[in-house]
Design a protein around this motif. Structure first.
Motif, mmCIF file in Angstrom:
data_model
loop_
_atom_site.group_PDB
_atom_site.id
_atom_site.type_symbol
_atom_site.label_atom_id
_atom_site.label_comp_id
_atom_site.label_asym_id
_atom_site.label_seq_id
_atom_site.Cartn_x
_atom_site.Cartn_y
_atom_site.Cartn_z
ATOM 1 N N GLU A 338 0.838 -1.200 0.000
ATOM 2 C CA GLU A 338 0.000 0.000 0.000
ATOM 3 C C GLU A 338 0.871 1.246 0.000
ATOM 4 O O GLU A 338 2.030 1.218 0.407
ATOM 5 N N TRP A 339 0.264 2.339 -0.467
ATOM 6 C CA TRP A 339 0.833 3.674 -0.266
ATOM 7 C C TRP A 339 -0.157 4.464 0.588
ATOM 8 O O TRP A 339 -1.369 4.424 0.353
ATOM 9 N N ILE A 340 0.337 5.184 1.560
ATOM 10 C CA ILE A 340 -0.507 6.162 2.234
ATOM 11 C C ILE A 340 0.059 7.542 1.949
ATOM 12 O O ILE A 340 1.239 7.704 1.648
ATOM 13 N N TYR A 341 -0.810 8.531 2.017
ATOM 14 C CA TYR A 341 -0.338 9.912 1.894
ATOM 15 C C TYR A 341 -1.174 10.809 2.788
ATOM 16 O O TYR A 341 -2.332 10.519 3.109
ATOM 17 N N HIS A 342 -0.542 11.888 3.195
ATOM 18 C CA HIS A 342 -1.217 12.960 3.921
ATOM 19 C C HIS A 342 -0.950 14.258 3.164
ATOM 20 O O HIS A 342 0.206 14.556 2.824
ATOM 21 N N ARG A 343 -2.001 15.013 2.886
ATOM 22 C CA ARG A 343 -1.907 16.316 2.211
ATOM 23 C C ARG A 343 -2.338 17.385 3.208
ATOM 24 O O ARG A 343 -3.392 17.274 3.830
ATOM 25 N N ARG A 344 -1.521 18.412 3.337
ATOM 26 C CA ARG A 344 -1.823 19.475 4.289
ATOM 27 C C ARG A 344 -1.522 20.829 3.667
ATOM 28 O O ARG A 344 -0.395 21.094 3.242
ATOM 29 N N ARG A 345 -2.533 21.677 3.626
ATOM 30 C CA ARG A 345 -2.321 23.027 3.087
ATOM 31 C C ARG A 345 -1.366 23.835 3.957
ATOM 32 O O ARG A 345 -0.770 24.813 3.496
ATOM 33 N N GLU A 346 -1.224 23.415 5.203
ATOM 34 C CA GLU A 346 -0.290 24.109 6.092
ATOM 35 C C GLU A 346 1.161 23.906 5.670
ATOM 36 O O GLU A 346 2.033 24.689 6.057
ATOM 37 N N GLY A 347 1.453 22.859 4.908
ATOM 38 C CA GLY A 347 2.812 22.654 4.418
ATOM 39 C C GLY A 347 3.338 21.251 4.647
ATOM 40 O O GLY A 347 2.675 20.391 5.244
ATOM 41 N N PHE A 348 4.550 20.998 4.147
ATOM 42 C CA PHE A 348 5.146 19.669 4.215
ATOM 43 C C PHE A 348 5.455 19.247 5.654
ATOM 44 O O PHE A 348 5.415 18.059 5.970
ATOM 45 N N TYR A 349 5.771 20.190 6.501
ATOM 46 C CA TYR A 349 6.064 19.840 7.896
ATOM 47 C C TYR A 349 4.853 19.195 8.555
ATOM 48 O O TYR A 349 4.961 18.139 9.203
ATOM 49 N N ASP A 350 3.693 19.797 8.377
ATOM 50 C CA ASP A 350 2.490 19.248 8.980
ATOM 51 C C ASP A 350 2.154 17.888 8.375
ATOM 52 O O ASP A 350 1.757 16.953 9.094
ATOM 53 N N ALA A 351 2.336 17.748 7.055
ATOM 54 C CA ALA A 351 2.074 16.459 6.407
ATOM 55 C C ALA A 351 3.031 15.383 6.919
ATOM 56 O O ALA A 351 2.633 14.237 7.162
ATOM 57 N N ALA A 352 4.302 15.738 7.103
ATOM 58 C CA ALA A 352 5.288 14.776 7.607
ATOM 59 C C ALA A 352 4.955 14.345 9.029
ATOM 60 O O ALA A 352 5.103 13.164 9.388
ATOM 61 N N MET A 353 4.507 15.269 9.859
ATOM 62 C CA MET A 353 4.125 14.906 11.227
ATOM 63 C C MET A 353 2.973 13.904 11.216
ATOM 64 O O MET A 353 2.952 12.966 12.020
ATOM 65 N N ARG A 354 2.021 14.092 10.314
ATOM 66 C CA ARG A 354 0.875 13.189 10.255
ATOM 67 C C ARG A 354 1.281 11.805 9.744
ATOM 68 O O ARG A 354 0.772 10.790 10.210
ATOM 69 N N VAL A 355 2.203 11.771 8.778
ATOM 70 C CA VAL A 355 2.710 10.472 8.320
ATOM 71 C C VAL A 355 3.454 9.778 9.447
ATOM 72 O O VAL A 355 3.261 8.576 9.700
ATOM 73 N N ARG A 356 4.295 10.517 10.133
ATOM 74 C CA ARG A 356 5.074 9.943 11.238
ATOM 75 C C ARG A 356 4.174 9.406 12.342
ATOM 76 O O ARG A 356 4.513 8.405 13.003
ATOM 77 N N GLY A 357 3.020 10.018 12.540
ATOM 78 C CA GLY A 357 2.109 9.577 13.579
ATOM 79 C C GLY A 357 1.043 8.610 13.095
ATOM 80 O O GLY A 357 0.193 8.195 13.884
ATOM 81 N N ASP A 358 1.100 8.232 11.817
ATOM 82 C CA ASP A 358 0.101 7.318 11.262
ATOM 83 C C ASP A 358 0.255 5.920 11.867
ATOM 84 O O ASP A 358 1.375 5.466 12.140
#
Length: 418
Positions: A338-358
């Motif tokens: 599988e691939w998961i992704y998180h998209r965040r208008r706040e920026g890549f930092y916020d998206a990376a935090m969400r991936v890290r916490g997935d």
């Protein structure tokens, strides 16, 4: 072309070590039923069975960096097939556009053997360059690639290009001219490395081209047969696709039955856009892995004794599309199926935090790309605010996990130092 001596059934590709001088078995030149025998003399430290994963890459900055950052044991377990194209950026004293691409391949993969294919010709462009030197560089790149596509004298330019580096295992360039095609196959066989045939779904699995090779004797010649479905749509029926691929595989493989064949299936289901799959988040099935599992267990393929291997396009959309413009920042996280992704208008930092916490995050994954996500989630965003860098990270993680999930039991706990 003169016939070549028989081979010892071994191929250097995929061995992952610096090669020494060749040595092995030999016997007198052969002819069978009046057909030229194309089997050259080979030697290697291990056979192609050491390669567990066969990614296709077009050599661009993202692909070259993703490959370079793989751990050494992972590189030892994969066999990339790279498509040569002109490198877009000149460097004083570093050669022309194709030479620059070759340099980046060498930096990324070292002395290991790998497959070498040719990207499509570059169409004329009305792009306005900032300087005349950049315009001249782009024109030189177009002319260099066009020269390699020239079928004259059995694709002599292409054969000479791959012949200059012993690490390059050549992919046959298909041609509607049967004489040019057959001459090319004989030339590439004479390099004593084995050859690669890529059958594309968009080209009718190159059935007419394969028919033109009738009469050539591939006895005991190492051959890599790649069946590339290219892009799988999100609604495509995998059973129907599997039936089509199975027919193509069984039909074309019969032509090379006397060779020492390795069969590889590959495709891509990586999407071209993300608004329809999930505005902020999605977990996408890697459909090419599903299809591969279906194919390798297919009774006709099993009955034919075909040990099908897995390849893909390294988490890249595999069809033509319009250039992508900057969208919502997105961080992808590949897993074996599988691939998961998180998209965040706040920026890549916020998206990376969400991936890290997935919940699907694998703390045991210590590859370079996963390490970069950890760094980003911890606030170290140096060099990580551009989408291209995240493409490199995705590809690196994807190739890492696919090499492992394909059966390679590897130790890859290496410290990463940029």
């Amino acid at each position: 072309m003169a016939p070549h001596s028989a081979i010892d059934g071994r191929w250097r590709a995929g061995c992952g070590q610096t090669r020494g001088s060749s040595a092995g078995l030999s016997r007198s030149d052969e002819y069978s039923l009046g057909r030229p025998n194309l089997n050259p003399h080979y030697s290697g430290e291990c056979d192609l069975s050491t390669a567990r994963y066969f990614p296709s890459l077009t050599i661009r900055a993202s692909e070259a960096e993703a490959l370079r950052k793989l751990a050494e044991p992972i590189k030892d377990a994969i066999f990339p097939i790279v498509r040569m194209q002109a490198w877009p950026h000149p460097k004083n004293g570093a050669g022309g556009p194709l030479a620059r691409s070759s340099e980046h391949i060498s930096e990324a993969f070292g002395e290991r053997s790998l497959g070498v294919d040719l990207a499509p010709p570059i169409p004329p462009s009305d792009k306005i360059y900032k300087t005349q030197s950049r315009a001249d560089w782009a024109a030189l790149g177009r002319s260099e690639v066009a020269a390699l596509h020239n079928p004259a004298d059995g694709f002599k330019a292409w054969c000479d290009f791959v012949g200059h580096d012993h690490r390059r295992i050549p992919v046959v360039q298909w041609s509607d001219d049967p004489v040019a095609l057959r001459t090319q196959v004989e030339r590439l066989s004479g390099l004593n490395r084995g050859v690669i045939f890529r059958f594309r779904r968009s080209r009718g699995w190159n059935a007419e081209n394969v028919a033109a090779l009738s009469g050539l004797n591939f006895s005991q010649m190492p051959i890599l047969l790649v069946y590339d479905y290219e892009q799988i749509g999100p609604r495509d029926d995998l059973t129907s696709i599997g039936i089509a691929i199975q027919g193509a595989l069984l039909s074309s493989s019969a032509q090379f039955a006397r060779g020492i064949c390795t069969h590889v299936f590959k495709a891509s289901s990586f999407p071209s856009e993300f608004t329809s799959t999930g505005e902020d988040y999605a977990c996408l099935t890697i459909r090419e892995r599903q299809l591969y599992d279906m194919l390798r267990a297919s009774p006709p393929i099993v009955a034919a004794g075909i040990d099908l291997r897995y390849g893909d396009h390294a988490a890249i959309f595999a069809s033509d599309r319009e250039p992508a413009f900057r969208g919502v920042p997105r961080v992808d996280y590949p897993m074996p199926g599988e691939w998961i992704y998180h998209r965040r208008r706040e920026g890549f930092y916020d998206a990376a935090m969400r991936v890290r916490g997935d919940a699907r995050w694998d703390e045991a994954n210590l590859c370079w790309g996963a390490h970069r996500i950890r760094e980003a989630a911890a606030g170290n965003m140096a060099g990580l605010n551009a989408a291209g860098r995240w493409t490199t990270i995705r590809m690196n993680i994807h190739m890492h996990v696919q090499a492992q999930s394909a059966g390679a039991a590897l130790t890859t706990d290496e410290p990463w130092i940029d």
